[in-house]
Design a protein around this motif. Structure first.
Motif, mmCIF file in Angstrom:
data_model
loop_
_atom_site.group_PDB
_atom_site.id
_atom_site.type_symbol
_atom_site.label_atom_id
_atom_site.label_comp_id
_atom_site.label_asym_id
_atom_site.label_seq_id
_atom_site.Cartn_x
_atom_site.Cartn_y
_atom_site.Cartn_z
ATOM 1 N N ARG A 200 0.828 -1.219 0.000
ATOM 2 C CA ARG A 200 0.000 0.000 0.000
ATOM 3 C C ARG A 200 0.853 1.257 0.000
ATOM 4 N NH1 ARG A 200 -4.601 -2.025 4.168
ATOM 5 N NH2 ARG A 200 -5.964 -2.969 2.623
ATOM 6 N N LEU A 201 1.899 1.262 0.832
ATOM 7 C CA LEU A 201 2.783 2.433 0.897
ATOM 8 C C LEU A 201 3.485 2.681 -0.435
ATOM 9 C CD1 LEU A 201 4.401 2.030 4.437
ATOM 10 C CD2 LEU A 201 2.753 3.767 3.717
ATOM 11 N N GLN A 202 3.751 1.608 -1.173
ATOM 12 C CA GLN A 202 4.415 1.724 -2.471
ATOM 13 C C GLN A 202 3.427 1.970 -3.604
ATOM 14 O OE1 GLN A 202 6.615 -1.937 -2.772
ATOM 15 N NE2 GLN A 202 7.814 -1.503 -0.943
ATOM 16 N N GLY A 203 2.131 1.998 -3.275
ATOM 17 C CA GLY A 203 1.112 2.236 -4.286
ATOM 18 C C GLY A 203 0.948 1.097 -5.276
ATOM 19 N N LYS A 204 1.324 -0.103 -4.875
ATOM 20 C CA LYS A 204 1.227 -1.253 -5.769
ATOM 21 C C LYS A 204 -0.177 -1.842 -5.744
ATOM 22 C CE LYS A 204 6.076 -2.354 -5.893
ATOM 23 N NZ LYS A 204 7.116 -3.292 -5.619
ATOM 24 N N GLU A 205 -0.521 -2.488 -6.853
ATOM 25 C CA GLU A 205 -1.835 -3.101 -6.977
ATOM 26 C C GLU A 205 -1.920 -4.331 -6.070
ATOM 27 O OE1 GLU A 205 -4.602 -5.136 -10.393
ATOM 28 O OE2 GLU A 205 -3.165 -3.582 -10.985
#
Length: 184
Positions: A142-147
């Motif tokens: 989530r912090l890395q904005g990954k799916e």
């Protein structure tokens, strides 16, 4: 330190995830207290006494990380001890027929644990640590904005529900309300 203390009292699961994040923050700042002051401590808007206390807390964690050889990866013994305590409680709850809700929640979670352990490939972690690894991994995604896939969300939802029950029971046990002493 202030947040860690509060989380330790209120929710041991949140505390452990927070402390793992603190370990990573320390690593990201190269175990350098000056960088931690600039990037973390100074952002809190603390008075001098609080700033000094937080700095000393980070310095002690840095020292422990160095002494325990977890500068690059791994967890501090104080965090491993939380996993050990939670694992001991988990096993006690599974053995005790007075906790069918806990046992049922564990068995709903077990297929996800088995799958995660199979995917991990390296030295297998215990069931409770595997659950925490999954939640921490989700936090990092989530912090890395990954799916995040629907399957992963489903697994994490179930694991979260299970760990929330374990954390609740941990608090009850700490207050001697989980396994009441039998009257003689």
């Amino acid at each position: 330190m202030i947040i860690a203390s509060q989380k330790h009292k209120e929710n041991i699961a949140e505390y452990l995830l927070y402390m793992w994040q603190i370990e990573d923050i320390i690593r990201a700042n190269g175990l350098d207290i000056d960088r931690i002051k600039a990037n973390v401590i100074d952002r809190f808007g603390l008075d001098d006494a609080q700033r000094k206390e937080m700095t000393e807390w980070y310095e002690s964690l840095i020292d422990m990380m160095r002494r325990e050889g977890v500068e690059k990866s791994g967890h501090l013994q104080l965090n491993k001890n939380v996993i050990i305590q939670l694992t001991d409680l988990h096993l006690a709850l599974l053995k005790d027929p007075r906790f069918p809700e806990y046992t049922a929640e564990f068995y709903k979670t077990l297929p996800y644990i088995v799958e995660l352990r199979a995917k991990a490939g390296d030295a297998p972690a215990g069931e409770i640590e595997t659950c925490f690894n999954a939640l921490y991994g989700m936090l990092m995604l989530r912090l890395q904005g990954k799916e995040i896939t629907a399957e992963t969300r489903d697994a994490v939802t179930q694991i979260s529900k299970f760990l929330a029950l374990l954390a609740k029971d941990y608090n009850l046990d700490r207050e001697d309300k989980l396994f009441p002493k039998e009257e003689i």
